[in-house]
Design an enzyme around this catalytic site. Structure first.
Site, mmCIF file in Angstrom:
data_model
loop_
_atom_site.group_PDB
_atom_site.id
_atom_site.type_symbol
_atom_site.label_atom_id
_atom_site.label_comp_id
_atom_site.label_asym_id
_atom_site.label_seq_id
_atom_site.Cartn_x
_atom_site.Cartn_y
_atom_site.Cartn_z
ATOM 1 N N GLY A 43 0.826 -1.206 0.000
ATOM 2 C CA GLY A 43 0.000 0.000 0.000
ATOM 3 C C GLY A 43 0.853 1.246 0.000
ATOM 4 N NE ARG A 340 -16.743 13.047 8.187
ATOM 5 C CZ ARG A 340 -15.573 12.809 7.617
ATOM 6 N NH1 ARG A 340 -15.158 11.582 7.444
ATOM 7 N NH2 ARG A 340 -14.826 13.804 7.214
ATOM 8 C CD GLU A 435 -10.402 3.755 5.294
ATOM 9 O OE1 GLU A 435 -9.864 4.644 4.607
ATOM 10 O OE2 GLU A 435 -11.573 3.370 5.095
ATOM 11 C CG LEU A 451 -6.116 12.843 5.491
ATOM 12 C CD1 LEU A 451 -5.981 14.159 4.728
ATOM 13 C CD2 LEU A 451 -5.898 11.684 4.539
HETATM 14 C C1 FAD Z 1 -13.377 11.230 -1.061
HETATM 15 C C2 FAD Z 1 -12.659 11.087 0.248
HETATM 16 C C3 FAD Z 1 -12.225 12.206 0.925
HETATM 17 C C4 FAD Z 1 -11.561 12.085 2.150
HETATM 18 N N1 FAD Z 1 -11.149 13.215 2.791
HETATM 19 C C5 FAD Z 1 -10.497 13.090 3.968
HETATM 20 C C6 FAD Z 1 -10.021 14.257 4.641
HETATM 21 O O1 FAD Z 1 -10.177 15.379 4.192
HETATM 22 N N2 FAD Z 1 -9.381 14.068 5.824
HETATM 23 C C7 FAD Z 1 -9.167 12.837 6.357
HETATM 24 O O2 FAD Z 1 -8.564 12.746 7.427
HETATM 25 N N3 FAD Z 1 -9.596 11.731 5.724
HETATM 26 C C8 FAD Z 1 -10.237 11.821 4.543
HETATM 27 N N4 FAD Z 1 -10.666 10.692 3.907
HETATM 28 C C9 FAD Z 1 -10.268 9.377 4.417
HETATM 29 C C10 FAD Z 1 -8.818 9.109 4.019
HETATM 30 O O3 FAD Z 1 -8.576 9.588 2.722
HETATM 31 C C11 FAD Z 1 -8.432 7.632 4.053
HETATM 32 O O4 FAD Z 1 -8.892 7.040 5.219
HETATM 33 C C12 FAD Z 1 -6.938 7.479 3.986
HETATM 34 O O5 FAD Z 1 -6.407 8.198 2.899
HETATM 35 C C13 FAD Z 1 -6.533 6.029 3.899
HETATM 36 O O6 FAD Z 1 -5.145 5.963 3.742
HETATM 37 P P1 FAD Z 1 -4.403 4.580 3.761
HETATM 38 O O7 FAD Z 1 -2.955 4.860 3.546
HETATM 39 O O8 FAD Z 1 -4.766 3.818 4.965
HETATM 40 O O9 FAD Z 1 -4.987 3.749 2.521
HETATM 41 P P2 FAD Z 1 -5.271 4.140 0.997
HETATM 42 O O10 FAD Z 1 -4.969 5.536 0.671
HETATM 43 O O11 FAD Z 1 -6.621 3.619 0.702
HETATM 44 O O12 FAD Z 1 -4.204 3.290 0.212
HETATM 45 C C14 FAD Z 1 -4.299 1.898 0.077
HETATM 46 C C15 FAD Z 1 -3.119 1.430 -0.723
HETATM 47 O O13 FAD Z 1 -3.074 0.014 -0.688
HETATM 48 C C16 FAD Z 1 -2.914 -0.491 -2.010
HETATM 49 N N5 FAD Z 1 -3.521 -1.826 -2.005
HETATM 50 C C17 FAD Z 1 -4.736 -2.188 -1.533
HETATM 51 N N6 FAD Z 1 -4.880 -3.527 -1.637
HETATM 52 C C18 FAD Z 1 -3.727 -3.994 -2.164
HETATM 53 C C19 FAD Z 1 -3.266 -5.283 -2.511
HETATM 54 N N7 FAD Z 1 -3.998 -6.374 -2.299
HETATM 55 N N8 FAD Z 1 -2.042 -5.394 -3.074
HETATM 56 C C20 FAD Z 1 -1.260 -4.299 -3.291
HETATM 57 N N9 FAD Z 1 -1.645 -3.053 -2.947
HETATM 58 C C21 FAD Z 1 -2.854 -2.919 -2.418
HETATM 59 C C22 FAD Z 1 -3.594 0.517 -2.889
HETATM 60 O O14 FAD Z 1 -3.123 0.412 -4.216
HETATM 61 C C23 FAD Z 1 -3.135 1.807 -2.190
HETATM 62 O O15 FAD Z 1 -1.825 2.117 -2.616
HETATM 63 C C24 FAD Z 1 -11.346 10.802 2.702
HETATM 64 C C25 FAD Z 1 -11.802 9.680 2.033
HETATM 65 C C26 FAD Z 1 -12.469 9.810 0.829
HETATM 66 C C27 FAD Z 1 -13.007 8.585 0.175
#
Ligand code: FAD
Length: 649
Positions: A43, A340, A435, A451
């Site tokens: 990820g 929310r 997440e 974030l």
């Molecule tokens: C439209 C929107 C707006 C948002 N705005 C906000 C905000 O303003 N403030 C805030 O705090 N939060 C916000 N959020 C929530 C926040 O964006 C996410 O919770 C956060 O970015 C998740 O980050 P992460 O690094 O955990 O995962 P993600 O950003 O979801 O990244 C997951 C990664 O894992 C990779 N991946 C997944 N499965 C596999 C696999 N099997 N093999 C290889 N790679 C894989 C994907 O390719 C990606 O690179 C928002 C969410 C959305 C949907």
């Protein structure tokens, strides 16, 4: 008595000293030994990119994987509104304790106190880190970083970069990651999807991934594996998440022994563009930041509702006295900035009562007329310009002239892999961050805190805690990917792919996924009850059977094949959906985003049952077709007085 399989490793002592205490007790790995150690990070969102960049910079050998063609296209890029931090730049009496308190209360007292305090504690450092990377946060005229407010709080602690905060933060992390890629400490594998976790002698030692361009199934070994694979909101088919977001990696880990915590805690965001027809595959979020200045309302009179639906009048023509600003009416202390879950349920309540303002009856207004009058066009443009533009592009209605129409939609999942204080799952050597884990948000996440958590985990927590595990591993040789465990896992992946191609049915993956989405939204959505949840479990089972009898995946494995990718993920969404329903059925209380209709107050608010449900529900996989086993991690609140959430006064 604590469940022996759930050792949370929360340090003893006062809450404000726990993290320092833990850090000082973690064994460190010397620089020359770090070079011998390999870590896989799956990820490249804010969690994974920040962790991989940090680990690379520390000297570990890191391999990073993502589905997209570049790490910088992870779902995190979509985040709009901002990131929280207890900096108190507004001099509005913010503090680490207040951020801690707001987050625990916002999560309806279902998160782990020590983790949340640590999150608040490191929040300020995140902003410094990102500013140092050059993240262009919004600034006041005098040059100070600007802040705005998000739901569930009464201070302004959200740092932002217009409506593109996620993109700018990810560019910062990605730049750091690229530096390490160039230095050779991080090797990047874009277009590689993890399809299984490899366990050797009870420890996570590698992954099996499919090269999404060639279809090749590849083996990768390491001394530890970090999952930063995001949330499982797309179980519902329609959500605000990126199309590629999925829960498969978490499910692969679950099937190999990682417990899955609080799967039923899913967040429904109140301000999304309503569903238009049944050909849609994606929903669009209108950022929560809009609730700083936008006012939510529906008409008071049914005749106005009817005229709106028949396009006989416009919203702007309805006089002030005939508008019901229902959040301001019901929750005077927080008004439009209630959390929310509260705002979503209130919208549902008005729409269920017949006051929905579009043809489907599933929309309410978010109105900027007052803000434009008060602040002027330019200030509103500066704050929300790109969001207004996005709304107009999608709906062909200008929010400058008429209010936006919005409705709740699935947005975020608070549940995830169970992790201890070190962010380690129940499988030694397997860590989960961002997440993908369950750690900090309880029954409801506050806006702008995802974030914060992803970057806290990736920059400031995991890089230390993983050292504690790796400090015992540097004398171990590199993981041998010829080991029988790799061969076995690879064989199973190949068999699963072959089984999918062998079905040769008639239905597309999306049409079956859409049916799953309907079941989830109907029975495991904003309101849940015993009968519906039981029905969901049965219906998901039937749909799974339908999939294996009738799915159509054209093409072959040896090429780019997005239908195959989607089919593999859908198989896991069935299991997640079922687990969510099971967890929701078990939790006979309402808390945060989990609203059990049987458990509500007279005025329709959530009714917790602290006596029986003040625990993290962690589910253990027991084999295919068998019911999972529930383990409970009791939640102990020593620093916060547990009360009923109140956003009214
Ligand atoms: C439209 C929107 C707006 C948002 N705005 C906000 C905000 O303003 N403030 C805030 O705090 N939060 C916000 N959020 C929530 C926040 O964006 C996410 O919770 C956060 O970015 C998740 O980050 P992460 O690094 O955990 O995962 P993600 O950003 O979801 O990244 C997951 C990664 O894992 C990779 N991946 C997944 N499965 C596999 C696999 N099997 N093999 C290889 N790679 C894989 C994907 O390719 C990606 O690179 C928002 C969410 C959305 C949907």
């Amino acid at each position: 008595m604590a469940d022996p399989k759930l050792i949370s490793k929360i340090p003893e002592g006062p809450i404000k000293d726990k993290w320092s205490k833990r850090k000082s007790s973690i064994r460190v790995v010397s620089p020359n030994n770090k070079r011998k150690l390999e870590v896989i990070v799956v990820g490249t969102g804010l969690g994974g990119a920040s962790a991989a960049a940090s680990l690379g910079e520390m000297g570990y050998n890191v391999k990073i994987f993502c589905i997209s063609d570049s790490p910088r296209r992870a779902h995190s890029i979509a985040a709009q509104g901002g990131i929280n931090a207890a900096k108190n730049y507004q001099n509005d009496n913010d503090s680490v304790s207040r951020l801690f308190f707001d987050t625990v209360k916002g999560g309806d007292y279902r998160s782990r106190e020590a983790n949340v305090y640590r999150l608040a504690e490191v929040s300020a450092a995140i902003i410094d880190q990102c500013v140092a990377q050059g993240v262009p946060f919004a600034r006041e005229y005098g040059g100070y970083l600007a802040n705005r407010s998000f739901g569930g709080v009464q201070v302004s602690r959200t740092f932002y970069a217009r409506g593109q905060t996620g993109q700018q933060l990810l560019l910062g992390a990605y730049a750091s990651l690229n530096k390490e890629i160039a230095a050779g400490t991080v090797k990047s594998y874009p277009r590689h999807e993890m399809l299984d976790l490899v366990i050797i002698n009870g420890e996570a030692k590698g992954i099996i991934a499919r090269n999404l361009v060639t279809g090749e199934i590849e083996r990768f070994g390491a001394h530890a594996v970090v999952l930063a694979t995001g949330g499982y909101g797309n179980t519902y088919f329609l959500s605000t998440n990126a199309m590629n977001s999925n829960g498969s990696a978490a499910m692969q880990a679950y099937r190999k022994g990682a417990f899955f915590a609080n799967p039923c805690f899913a967040q429904i965001h109140p301000t999304c563009i309503p569903v238009h027809g049944d050909q849609q595959c994606k929903l669009t979020l209108m950022s929560e930041s809009l609730r700083n200045d936008g006012r939510i309302w529906v008409p008071k009179k049914m005749e106005d509702v009817m005229k709106l639906r028949a396009h006989q009048i416009k919203a702007s023509e309805i006089p002030e006295e005939d508008r019901d600003y229902y959040l301001e009416r019901r929750y005077p202390a927080f008004g439009n900035l209630v959390p929310r879950d509260v705002a979503s349920r209130a919208a549902k309540e008005r729409c269920d009562a017949g006051f929905g303002v579009n043809e489907t009856g599933l929309a309410v207004f978010l109105d900027f007329a007052d803000a434009i009058k008060r602040l002027g066009h330019q200030r509103v443009e500066e704050r929300y310009g790109n969001l207004f533009q996005m709304y107009e592009k999608i709906t062909n209605v200008s929010p400058w002239k008429e209010p936006m129409m919005i409705y709740p939609a699935i947005h975020y999942t608070m549940g995830g892999l169970w992790v201890d204080y070190d962010l380690q799952t129940t499988i030694p050597g397997l860590f989960a961050i961002g997440e993908a884990n369950f750690s900090d948000h309880g029954g409801n996440r506050l806006g702008a805190s995802a974030l914060m958590q992803g970057l806290a985990d990736g920059y400031f927590i995991l890089p230390y805690t993983i050292g504690g595990y790796l400090s015992h591993k540097f004398s171990e040789p590199k993981t041998d990917t010829n080991a029988p465990e790799f061969a076995e896992a690879e064989k199973k992946v190949a068999e699963r792919i072959a089984k999918i191609f062998a079905v040769q049915g008639k239905e597309t993956v999306d049409s079956i996924h859409k049916k799953l989405g309907h079941i989830m939204w109907e029975y495991v959505g904003m309101a849940r009850n015993e009968e519906g949840l039981k029905k969901a479990i049965v219906e998901i089972g039937k749909l799974r059977e339908e999939f294996w009898k009738n799915v159509c995946v054209p093409g072959t494995n040896g090429e780019v094949n997005q239908e195959l990718e989607k089919a593999l993920r859908l198989v896991d969404f069935f299991d997640i959906g079922e687990l969510m329903a099971r967890d929701a059925l078990n939790r006979r209380e309402s808390c945060g985003g989990h609203f059990r209709e049987e458990m509500q107050t007279e005025d329709g608010e959530t009714k917790r049952d602290d006596e029986n449900f003040m625990y993290v529900a962690a589910w253990e996989y027991k084999g295919e077709g068998k019911e999972p086993e529930l383990h409970k991690e009791d939640l102990v609140y020593e620093n916060i007085k547990i009360v009923t959430r109140n956003y009214k006064d």
